[in-house]
Design an enzyme around this catalytic site. Structure first.
Site, PDB file in Angstrom:
ATOM      1  N   HIS A  77      48.751  41.578  25.961  1.00 50.22           N
ATOM      2  CA  HIS A  77      49.971  42.265  25.508  1.00 50.22           C
ATOM      3  C   HIS A  77      50.954  41.322  24.829  1.00 50.22           C
ATOM      4  O   HIS A  77      51.888  41.776  24.175  1.00 50.22           O
ATOM      5  CB  HIS A  77      50.654  42.952  26.690  1.00 50.22           C
ATOM      6  CG  HIS A  77      49.864  44.115  27.224  1.00 50.22           C
ATOM      7  ND1 HIS A  77      50.238  45.422  27.038  1.00 50.22           N
ATOM      8  CD2 HIS A  77      48.699  44.166  27.899  1.00 50.22           C
ATOM      9  CE1 HIS A  77      49.345  46.223  27.592  1.00 50.22           C
ATOM     10  NE2 HIS A  77      48.399  45.491  28.126  1.00 50.22           N
ATOM     11  N   ASP A  83      57.738  38.072  20.267  1.00 43.82           N
ATOM     12  CA  ASP A  83      57.422  39.228  21.122  1.00 43.82           C
ATOM     13  C   ASP A  83      56.070  39.789  20.686  1.00 43.82           C
ATOM     14  O   ASP A  83      55.845  39.986  19.486  1.00 43.82           O
ATOM     15  CB  ASP A  83      58.513  40.302  20.941  1.00 43.82           C
ATOM     16  CG  ASP A  83      58.690  41.167  22.179  1.00 43.82           C
ATOM     17  OD1 ASP A  83      57.717  41.333  22.943  1.00 43.82           O
ATOM     18  OD2 ASP A  83      59.807  41.698  22.379  1.00 43.82           O
TER      19      ASP A  83
HETATM   20  C1  G6P Z   1      55.670  41.958  29.719  1.00 42.16           C
HETATM   21  C2  G6P Z   1      54.261  41.577  30.093  1.00 42.16           C
HETATM   22  C3  G6P Z   1      53.746  42.430  31.243  1.00 42.16           C
HETATM   23  C4  G6P Z   1      54.731  42.387  32.384  1.00 42.16           C
HETATM   24  C5  G6P Z   1      56.125  42.801  31.915  1.00 42.16           C
HETATM   25  C6  G6P Z   1      57.173  42.737  33.017  1.00 42.16           C
HETATM   26  O1  G6P Z   1      55.691  43.221  29.139  1.00 42.16           O
HETATM   27  O2  G6P Z   1      53.399  41.681  28.977  1.00 42.16           O
HETATM   28  O3  G6P Z   1      52.489  41.981  31.678  1.00 42.16           O
HETATM   29  O4  G6P Z   1      54.315  43.217  33.444  1.00 42.16           O
HETATM   30  O5  G6P Z   1      56.511  41.949  30.861  1.00 42.16           O
HETATM   31  O6  G6P Z   1      57.201  41.474  33.599  1.00 42.16           O
HETATM   32  P1  G6P Z   1      56.914  41.273  35.135  1.00 42.16           P
HETATM   33  O7  G6P Z   1      56.750  39.807  35.314  1.00 42.16           O
HETATM   34  O8  G6P Z   1      58.108  41.835  35.826  1.00 42.16           O
HETATM   35  O9  G6P Z   1      55.658  42.029  35.479  1.00 42.16           O
END
Ligand code: G6P
Length: 469
Positions: free
Chosen positions: A169, A377
């Site tokens: 992602h 991003d």
């Molecule tokens: C981004 C990453 C995700 C992640 C999200 C939230 O979108 O690509 O994999 O889950 O951030 O971050 P966190 O560390 O809270 O899961």
């Protein structure tokens, strides 16, 4: 809350990500509850999984808690346990203080610690075991994101019958930066356990292929990698949102009324600017605040006429660089408001919260100008969500060219967030944009995301995985 009827080894389709779509939280009354998880991954995959009868394997956000599989809003969720120490070493450490900054242009300096890497391997093995235990013969498994790059390899070793896809992602860094990672080869070999590797932009896929060519004993021809008997493919599959769901929410009278109320509560400024981000150093929040405060300073914008709403949702709060960022952003907001606020009006309405989707859509509707100023991003789904709410083709999107979304939303006001003067001029252009110009741009951008929604993204990835070409 009901438990799933399915037994072990029964799912034909499994998604696995570090996080489940909901987080375990304790309410004020002491009862356990569930809250939507932060971030773009869950925004995108939630709607896909709600329509599928597969299972979702992931962590439920609470350290040291073991939970059974359960059902939630039409989804079958299989929790993976992380100890408090693993949260610190694997999640806060290797995932978010090594890989995250390394993969985002080293905006913050990545740290390399062997104990973090050990924990990353242990936890990736556990995720792979959880999937191996729940997958039916020949099932399709779709592994998500940078936290789980070793899962494809571990899973293939345990279950060679499975079809394994992986989607990243976030950006994949250029070779010259990736090269810093002490475990660069092992990580690539982990990914190469998959049959198909998906990236956000063509650039991310080619960065990855260059790294494979350099560090792995494999043959790379165009997007095909041959290692021994196996072929692995890599390509770009830009992710999107559930456009219909967001548009539908934006069309409800309740949400529209809420949007009007937000503007009234701000004292009906002529122009509302909006930023919505996880509080993350990749998002360029400081650059945005700098540009905004200079515009106020120079009198090109005036408090009362304009307000900036900045939603900064709490994220990775125990990681040092995130703590420092919060201090800086909150200090800056305090200085701007102290200087420019009047008794009646505020310059920046800063909200360190996360909100339910309906409230987010009301905020998008209330905003004349959306500011997405990320320094790097993978995609940025906030930009796409804003466009999805603009049924009247009004509003303006200021969008960083360093986002994946800039490849698709070509009619946005594209900016380089490092160029503060350029950013200021684009913000002014957005504030002053004519109705016809904004309609021309918005119409084309809306067409793009109505055509390319997240359902199409998942179908394209999964049909490519199945077709093996
Ligand atoms: C981004 C990453 C995700 C992640 C999200 C939230 O979108 O690509 O994999 O889950 O951030 O971050 P966190 O560390 O809270 O899961």
């Amino acid at each position: 809350k009901k438990s799933t009827k399915k037994n072990a080894k029964e799912f034909d389709f499994i998604v696995v990500s570090n996080r489940l779509p909901v987080d375990r939280v304790r309410n004020a009354d002491g009862k356990d509850d569930w809250r939507r998880s932060p971030g773009g991954l869950v925004t995108a995959l939630g709607p896909v999984m709600a329509k599928s009868d597969g299972a979702w394997v992931g962590w439920h956000g609470a350290p040291g808690e073991k939970l059974d599989a359960f059902g939630h809003e039409n989804m079958k969720l299989i929790p993976v346990e992380l100890s408090a120490e693993e949260v610190e070493l694997y999640y806060e450490g290797f995932a978010n203080a090594t890989l995250w900054p390394l993969y985002h242009d080293v905006i913050a300096p990545p740290e390399f610690h062997r104990t973090w890497w050990e924990a990353y391997r242990t936890v990736n093995k556990r995720f792979a075991d959880a999937v191996a235990h729940s997958a039916a013969q020949g099932a399709i498994v779709w592994v998500q994101d940078y936290q789980l790059q070793l899962v494809p390899k571990y899973l293939r070793e345990a279950r060679p019958d499975l079809q394994i896809g992986f989607f990243n992602h976030i950006p994949f860094p250029p070779l010259e930066i990736y090269a810093q990672l002490p475990w660069r080869r092992a990580l690539l070999e982990g990914l190469l356990g998959a049959d198909l590797l998906g990236f956000q932009r063509p650039n991310d896929a080619s960065n990855f292929l260059r790294c494979v060519r350099r560090y792995v004993n494999a043959t790379v021809k165009q997007n095909q990698i041959t290692i021994g008997e196996r072929t692995v493919r890599a390509g770009a599959f830009p992710i999107s949102i559930d456009t219909a769901q967001i548009s539908a929410l934006a069309a409800t009278p309740e949400v529209q009324e809420r949007a009007k109320q937000i503007r009234r509560d701000l004292g009906n400024p002529k122009t509302v600017l909006l930023g919505v981000d996880r509080l993350d150093y990749t998002k360029g929040i400081r650059h945005r605040l700098k540009a905004f405060s200079e515009l106020l300073e120079e009198g090109r914008l005036n408090v009362g006429d304009v307000t900036l709403i900045q939603v900064a949702s709490p994220s990775r709060e125990r990681v040092e660089s995130y703590r420092m960022l919060r201090e800086e952003v909150e200090g800056t907001v305090g200085r701007i408001n102290g200087t420019f606020d009047t008794i009646q009006h505020t310059a920046v309405r800063y909200l360190h919260h996360s909100y339910p989707l309906a409230e987010m859509v009301a905020l998008y509707l209330a905003a004349d100008v959306m500011l997405v100023t990320a320094l790097r991003d993978g995609m940025n789904l906030v930009a796409k969500e804003y466009v999805a709410t603009r049924a009247n083709n009004d509003g303006a999107l200021v969008l960083s060219e360093f986002t994946g979304a800039a490849d698709q939303l070509r009619q946005a006001l594209l900016i380089n967030p490092h160029d503060i003067d350029g950013l200021k001029d684009s913000m002014m252009a957005a504030v002053e944009i004519s109705a016809s110009e904004s309609a021309r741009r918005m119409r084309l951008m809306r067409r793009q995301i109505l055509d390319h929604d997240v359902e199409r993204w998942s179908q394209e990835f999964l049909s490519s995985l199945r077709s093996k070409t």
